[in-house]
Design a protein around this motif. Structure first.
Motif, PDB file in Angstrom:
ATOM      1  N   LEU A  19     -35.882  18.766 102.225  1.00  0.00           N
ATOM      2  CA  LEU A  19     -34.670  18.867 101.416  1.00  0.00           C
ATOM      3  C   LEU A  19     -33.934  17.533 101.505  1.00  0.00           C
ATOM      4  O   LEU A  19     -34.219  16.712 102.383  1.00  0.00           O
ATOM      5  CB  LEU A  19     -33.772  19.992 101.932  1.00  0.00           C
ATOM      6  CG  LEU A  19     -34.377  21.398 101.919  1.00  0.00           C
ATOM      7  CD1 LEU A  19     -33.400  22.392 102.528  1.00  0.00           C
ATOM      8  CD2 LEU A  19     -34.750  21.810 100.514  1.00  0.00           C
ATOM      9  N   SER A  20     -32.991  17.339 100.637  1.00  0.00           N
ATOM     10  CA  SER A  20     -32.195  16.106 100.664  1.00  0.00           C
ATOM     11  C   SER A  20     -31.410  16.026 101.962  1.00  0.00           C
ATOM     12  O   SER A  20     -31.099  17.036 102.590  1.00  0.00           O
ATOM     13  CB  SER A  20     -31.218  16.095  99.490  1.00  0.00           C
ATOM     14  OG  SER A  20     -31.926  16.197  98.278  1.00  0.00           O
ATOM     15  N   SER A  21     -31.068  14.802 102.355  1.00  0.00           N
ATOM     16  CA  SER A  21     -30.263  14.610 103.556  1.00  0.00           C
ATOM     17  C   SER A  21     -28.819  15.013 103.294  1.00  0.00           C
ATOM     18  O   SER A  21     -28.432  15.291 102.168  1.00  0.00           O
ATOM     19  CB  SER A  21     -30.314  13.140 103.984  1.00  0.00           C
ATOM     20  OG  SER A  21     -31.618  12.826 104.421  1.00  0.00           O
ATOM     21  N   ALA A  22     -28.043  14.980 104.358  1.00  0.00           N
ATOM     22  CA  ALA A  22     -26.625  15.318 104.259  1.00  0.00           C
ATOM     23  C   ALA A  22     -25.913  14.347 103.325  1.00  0.00           C
ATOM     24  O   ALA A  22     -26.341  13.199 103.179  1.00  0.00           O
ATOM     25  CB  ALA A  22     -25.996  15.280 105.641  1.00  0.00           C
ATOM     26  N   PRO A  23     -24.833  14.778 102.697  1.00  0.00           N
ATOM     27  CA  PRO A  23     -24.079  13.888 101.805  1.00  0.00           C
ATOM     28  C   PRO A  23     -23.549  12.667 102.567  1.00  0.00           C
ATOM     29  O   PRO A  23     -23.249  12.757 103.757  1.00  0.00           O
ATOM     30  CB  PRO A  23     -22.916  14.742 101.328  1.00  0.00           C
ATOM     31  CG  PRO A  23     -23.204  16.134 101.727  1.00  0.00           C
ATOM     32  CD  PRO A  23     -24.232  16.098 102.792  1.00  0.00           C
ATOM     33  N   SER A  24     -23.473  11.551 101.862  1.00  0.00           N
ATOM     34  CA  SER A  24     -22.932  10.348 102.492  1.00  0.00           C
ATOM     35  C   SER A  24     -21.824   9.778 101.623  1.00  0.00           C
ATOM     36  O   SER A  24     -21.756  10.049 100.426  1.00  0.00           O
ATOM     37  CB  SER A  24     -24.035   9.296 102.677  1.00  0.00           C
ATOM     38  OG  SER A  24     -24.376   8.718 101.439  1.00  0.00           O
ATOM     39  N   SER A  25     -20.992   8.979 102.233  1.00  0.00           N
ATOM     40  CA  SER A  25     -19.894   8.374 101.477  1.00  0.00           C
ATOM     41  C   SER A  25     -20.387   7.211 100.618  1.00  0.00           C
ATOM     42  O   SER A  25     -19.689   6.755  99.733  1.00  0.00           O
ATOM     43  CB  SER A  25     -18.801   7.900 102.433  1.00  0.00           C
ATOM     44  OG  SER A  25     -19.343   7.001 103.369  1.00  0.00           O
TER      45      SER A  25
END
Length: 186
Positions: free
Chosen positions: A128-134
């Motif tokens: 799955l995609s990684s955690a959201p980033s800024s």
């Protein structure tokens, strides 16, 4: 009465009738002008009321969107590796996998997770995609947990924190709106 008197009397009557007709026409004209003025005022009021309603609805939508974004950030903290209750996330991950297996009722399934969660479970090589980033808030991301699918991929059970938040938020949105935007005593 002679013809001259009759003629004068007729002329006077005609003048009187014309004067009455002019007065009545002016009265009707004033009534039409007043009615049109009231209609214009009503239209302006309706436009202002509609504009105000749109502004209120937009403000409400902005507030609900901000709440959803805050909730999404809070959900991300649940799976973050610095979270002080990391063992709770692992238990949650395990429970969500079991729930997904029970829902799918398949003899074998494909299990997908984030790379960050790979050390917790054994899965296939699709992540799955990684955690959201800024860096890029619009890139596809996943706050955590798993997606299970039947071996043939026809049945997919998305049991990620983001999916669960979306389902919960959609289900609770009417109640949220009612709590936030219903006037007290109304």
């Amino acid at each position: 009465m002679n013809d001259t008197d009759v003629s004068k009397q007729i002329e006077e009557m005609v003048r009187f009738i014309c004067q009455e007709a002019d007065e009545k026409a002016n009265e009707i004209s004033l009534q039409l002008v007043e009615a049109e003025r009231k209609k214009i005022q009503q239209d302006e009021y309706s436009m202002q009321l509609n504009t105000s309603r749109i502004k209120v609805l937009q403000a409400q939508d902005d507030l609900v969107t901000a709440m959803r974004e805050d909730a999404s950030k809070d959900v991300l903290n649940v799976s973050h590796h610095h979270f002080k209750h990391q063992h709770n996330y692992e238990a949650l991950l395990k429970a969500l996998i079991v729930q997904g297996l029970l829902r799918l009722k398949e003899p074998s399934v494909l299990l997908r997770c984030r790379k960050e969660d790979l050390h917790k479970i054994i899965v296939d090589q699709i992540h799955l995609s990684s955690a959201p980033s800024s860096d890029d808030p619009h890139v596809l991301s996943c706050s955590g947990d798993v997606v299970l699918a039947s071996r043939d991929g026809k049945i997919v059970f998305e049991n990620t924190l983001d999916a669960r938040l979306d389902v919960t938020f959609r289900r609770k949105l009417p109640k949220i709106r009612k709590l936030l935007f219903t006037q007290v005593g109304a």
